[in-house]
Motif scaffolding. Structure first.
Motif, PDB file in Angstrom:
ATOM      1  N   GLN A 698       0.860  -1.174   0.000  1.00 23.24           N
ATOM      2  CA  GLN A 698       0.000   0.000   0.000  1.00 23.24           C
ATOM      3  C   GLN A 698       0.901   1.229   0.000  1.00 23.24           C
ATOM      4  O   GLN A 698       1.873   1.304   0.765  1.00 23.24           O
ATOM      5  N   LYS A 700       1.479   4.925   0.891  1.00 24.22           N
ATOM      6  CA  LYS A 700       0.864   5.588   2.032  1.00 24.22           C
ATOM      7  C   LYS A 700       0.758   7.101   1.905  1.00 24.22           C
ATOM      8  O   LYS A 700      -0.119   7.691   2.510  1.00 24.22           O
ATOM      9  N   SER A 714      -6.358   0.815  -1.462  1.00 25.38           N
ATOM     10  CA  SER A 714      -6.363  -0.258  -0.464  1.00 25.38           C
ATOM     11  C   SER A 714      -5.174  -1.163  -0.725  1.00 25.38           C
ATOM     12  O   SER A 714      -4.387  -0.914  -1.637  1.00 25.38           O
ATOM     13  N   TRP A 715      -5.106  -2.225   0.100  1.00 26.47           N
ATOM     14  CA  TRP A 715      -4.001  -3.174  -0.085  1.00 26.47           C
ATOM     15  C   TRP A 715      -4.120  -3.840  -1.454  1.00 26.47           C
ATOM     16  O   TRP A 715      -5.191  -4.279  -1.863  1.00 26.47           O
TER      17      TRP A 715
END
Length: 857
Positions: A698, A700, A714-715
């Motif tokens: 991910q 950030k 999202s992941w």
């Protein structure tokens, strides 16, 4: 064990004329088609037997049958305690006296406590004289203090006794009138067999001022322990209290005087002219008003002066113990317990009941009357006339002629006491029942000398009939034989017929039954040559089991025991193996791995014949062990539980193997930035239990709009677990130009998540010419040589399009790796010595290479 008759006729209960005692009696052959409750025949059973029943039979741990159970239930201490109360606490129980009333009240209260409905029956009796004596001091031991009064001397009544010091004159007969020490005293004098001498002594003692006289028998007098009959006294002595005492009573008074002054209180009384019976009744459990009846009885009265410990405290005490045991069973037979009064006056109480109280219908329904009289003496007898336990009938019936004797003989053998000794005599309460046509017998410890001659104990009708001459052991034997035969008469006779799978009689099959929710199996005998056996059971609902000699078995459940039923059982063998079932709790997840512990594995087995097959298991290859509880797994790893079951026919199931994976720990994870190429991450992840399933990342520190534009909100998948080589993978992802923070995590197959690893990637270097985007249509590329450190220059032309930054793409010349690290586009596949390069749809390029190759480069 069961009672079986050898070459005998079957014992049958009497049936009232014109009525059926049991429904079957009037149904005839048509009854054979009726249900069990009417015909008393169970349908043939084909079910296998309960495992616990077979285990009880094969291990010899069946409990006693009902008849054996009854014999074991006899408590000699209970009998003894009853006799202590009757013979010692109450003492003499002369008909019509307070002593008899006290005994009747005690018996009535006791029968009520045992669940019997009680009633009283009064009838005429002969009033008798008696004297109750109270000394100022006592000696230890059992003793009678009841004497016999003169027929015409003072009767004080219970409330006005005469009392004073006792003066012993021994055998003196002369100069008594002049003695001044006798004034106001009670005189103890030796009994003289001459009535004239006694009259002279009484006249002189009256003249000397005595207020009472006790004549006591001395050595050499016949029947020394029987009370002497004083009879009438001369007119001069009719104002005195005059009583007669036995040898032991006189000796006791003299022993007390020797230790110091002794005073006596003497109350002479006349008993009542009525006596009483106590009747206890337990109706048939099935409510049948015409049910058969059994009687057990004993007289409660004694002769004057006797405590009647044997005659007949023993009989009354045995009767009460039998009532206790009988009252604990549900019987389809009416049980009547009779405590008869005034037997010593000529069987008046029992005669009143049998002749006056009983109806003709009652007599027709009565199987028999069992009477006890002197059923506990400890006297051994004399040489050639040794005492034994005898059953006596008025007519000298043989065992085969009288059902009371027949059943008592069978029970005597069952109890280990051998053949019942039978003889002939009347004169006890059994005669009252015989005289109205009811089979009856009296049971006593004695010696029958032939004819109607009997030899009784020395204490018979004596003042010495006290507890010291009574045998607790003999009373228990009497209770077993007499009570066991009454019980047998009250039970239902159950016939069990066993056949094999071909329909032939199963000889030697062992039988057991369990009734009314019992947790045990009772012995019910062994089938004989006809494949059948009989046992005797109270009113109950029973499961019946048969185990043949070859191991075949069968059972029938819920047999209603009524109307002497026949139970038919077909035994069979089994060739079907059990089935094993494993239940995992909590349920196994889709991943096949549990992420928490403990995990319980419950094993069970079912079988068509055996309701409890032997279940065994082996955990992770260990030795087989019998399963007694659930297997509880608490440690991480892949566990294998093997299970198998064996039924009691020896059939064994296939092995059932159950695998349970437990993984409670997430993967190990480390992430490093590949310095040679911006956007490439080297990920090392390991999970020793369920294995790494995938690696996710991910970005950030990108604005939400940009993240959304790149699909990285999202992941996202970075690598599948299968892409890891030696637990390592190198992956390339598309990054913004600025300094970027990337979070990475690993998930194992079980679903556990590692700690998040976070790396920072430096900003991309500035360039006067922006990188060209990857064309929409895949261009032709020249793969790089993994052995060179400088990337191959590739020129790529792409169609006009809008980049992620919104600028118009232009044709650009740059290295393939540099372009790949900064742009996205359609999947691109290139192969070369360096490994396999994938440009993922989500924007990550994955380079799989062996660590050794990269290090070499």
């Amino acid at each position: 064990m069961t009672i079986q008759y050898a070459n005998e006729r079957a014992f049958t209960r009497p049936r009232p004329a014109g009525r059926a005692k049991r429904p079957l009696a009037i149904l005839g052959a048509a009854a054979l088609a009726l249900p069990l409750i009417l015909q008393g025949t169970a349908a043939q059973a084909v079910s296998f037997a309960p495992t616990d029943a077979i285990a009880a039979i094969t291990s010899g741990t069946t409990t006693a049958g009902y008849q054996e159970e009854f014999l074991q239930a006899v408590n000699s201490q209970n009998i003894w305690n009853h006799d202590v109360h009757l013979a010692d606490t109450i003492g003499p129980r002369v008909a019509g006296t307070p002593g008899e009333e006290a005994a009747a009240a005690y018996i009535e209260q006791t029968l009520t406590s045992y669940g019997f409905d009680t009633s009283r029956e009064s009838f005429a009796a002969t009033a008798q004289l008696f004297a109750d004596v109270t000394p100022s001091r006592y000696q230890d031991g059992y003793a009678s203090w009841q004497f016999r009064p003169a027929s015409n001397a003072v009767v004080t009544g219970a409330d006005a006794p005469v009392a004073d010091n006792l003066v012993d004159i021994g055998g003196a007969t002369a100069d008594l009138a002049e003695r001044t020490d006798l004034a106001g005293a009670i005189v103890l004098a030796d009994w003289n067999t001459s009535a004239a001498v006694r009259s002279g002594v009484l006249t002189d003692l009256a003249a000397a001022g005595a207020i009472g006289v006790v004549f006591a028998k001395s050595e050499g007098i016949s029947s020394p322990e029987a009370l002497p009959n004083v009879g009438a006294v001369p007119a001069e002595a009719q104002g005195l209290v005059v009583v007669g005492a036995a040898l032991n009573q006189g000796a006791r008074m003299r022993a007390l005087i020797a230790d110091g002054p002794l005073s006596l209180s003497i109350a002479t009384q006349v008993g009542g002219d009525t006596s009483t019976n106590v009747l206890g009744v337990r109706k048939a459990a099935n409510g049948d008003p015409d049910a058969p009846i059994v009687y057990i009885g004993a007289h409660i009265d004694t002769v004057v002066g006797s405590h009647g410990a044997s005659d007949n405290g023993s009989g009354s005490s045995i009767m009460l113990e039998l009532a206790r045991i009988l009252g604990s069973y549900s019987l389809n037979t009416e049980v009547r317990v009779g405590a008869w009064g005034a037997e010593e006056q000529g069987i008046k109480g029992s005669k009143h009941h049998a002749s006056t109280v009983m109806t003709p219908e009652d007599r027709d329904r009565t199987i028999g009357a069992w009477n006890m009289d002197m059923a506990g003496t400890g006297h051994p007898g004399d040489p050639g006339q040794e005492f034994g336990f005898w059953a006596l009938t008025v007519d000298g019936d043989t065992v085969a002629e009288n059902p009371v004797l027949e059943l008592a003989d069978e029970v005597s053998k069952l109890a280990g006491h051998g053949d019942l000794q039978v003889g002939q005599v009347g004169r006890s309460d059994h005669q009252s029942f015989r005289d109205v046509g009811i089979p009856a017998a009296v049971f006593s410890w004695m010696f029958w000398a032939g004819g109607t001659n009997i030899v009784l104990e020395p204490a018979y009708h004596q003042t010495t009939d006290t507890l010291e001459f009574v045998s607790e052991e003999r009373m228990a034997i009497a209770a077993q034989i007499l009570g066991g035969s009454v019980f047998r008469a009250a039970l239902e006779e159950v016939t069990i017929e066993v056949t094999d799978e071909q329909g032939d009689p199963a000889v030697g099959a062992q039988l057991a039954l369990s009734c009314d929710g019992e947790n045990t199996w009772r012995d019910a005998g062994v089938t004989g040559d006809t494949g059948s056996a009989t046992t005797h059971v109270p009113n109950a609902t029973c499961d019946v089991v048969a185990l043949a000699a070859d191991g075949a078995r069968g059972s029938v459940a819920a047999v209603e025991i009524a109307a002497d039923p026949t139970v038919k059982i077909e035994v069979s063998s089994d060739a079907i193996a059990p089935e094993v079932i494993a239940e995992v709790s909590p349920a196994t997840p889709a991943s096949q791995w549990h992420t928490s512990a403990p995990v319980n594995v419950t094993l069970s087995a079912t079988d068509n014949a055996d309701d409890a097959p032997v279940l065994e298991s082996s955990l992770n290859g260990a030795d087989w062990a019998v399963v007694t509880e659930a297997t509880v797994l608490t440690t991480d790893g892949l566990h294998t539980i093997a299970a198998r079951a064996t039924d009691d026919f020896g059939n064994q199931s296939d092995e059932l193997e159950t695998s349970v994976g437990i993984d409670t720990v997430g993967p190990e994870l480390s992430v490093a930035v590949v310095p040679e190429q911006r956007g490439q991450l080297e990920v090392a992840s390991n999970d020793a239990t369920s294995g790494v399933a995938r690696v996710e990342y991910q970005i950030k520190n990108v604005a939400a709009s940009s993240v959304a534009a790149m699909g990285a909100e999202s992941w996202q998948l970075l690598a599948d677990g299968e892409d890891l080589v030696d637990n390592t993978v190198v992956a390339a992802i598309t990054l913004p130009n600025g300094q970027t923070s990337v979070a990475v995590r690993a998930l194992d197959v079980a679903g556990n998540v590692s700690e998040v690893a976070e790396v920072t990637v430096a900003a991309a270097p500035t360039s006067s010419t922006p990188p060209a985007p990857i064309p929409t249509n895949p261009p032709t590329t020249t793969p790089t040589d993994p052995t060179t450190t400088d990337p191959t220059t590739t020129t790529t032309t792409t169609p006009s399009s809008t980049t992620a930054t919104g600028t118009t793409p232009t044709q650009s010349t740059t290295t393939a790796n540099a372009s790949l690290s900064q742009t996205g586009g359609m999947p691109l596949v290139g192969a070369g010595a360096v490994g396999l390069v994938l440009l993922l749809t989500g924007g990550a390029a994955l380079t799989v290479r062996r660590r050794q190759a990269r290090n070499a480069a």
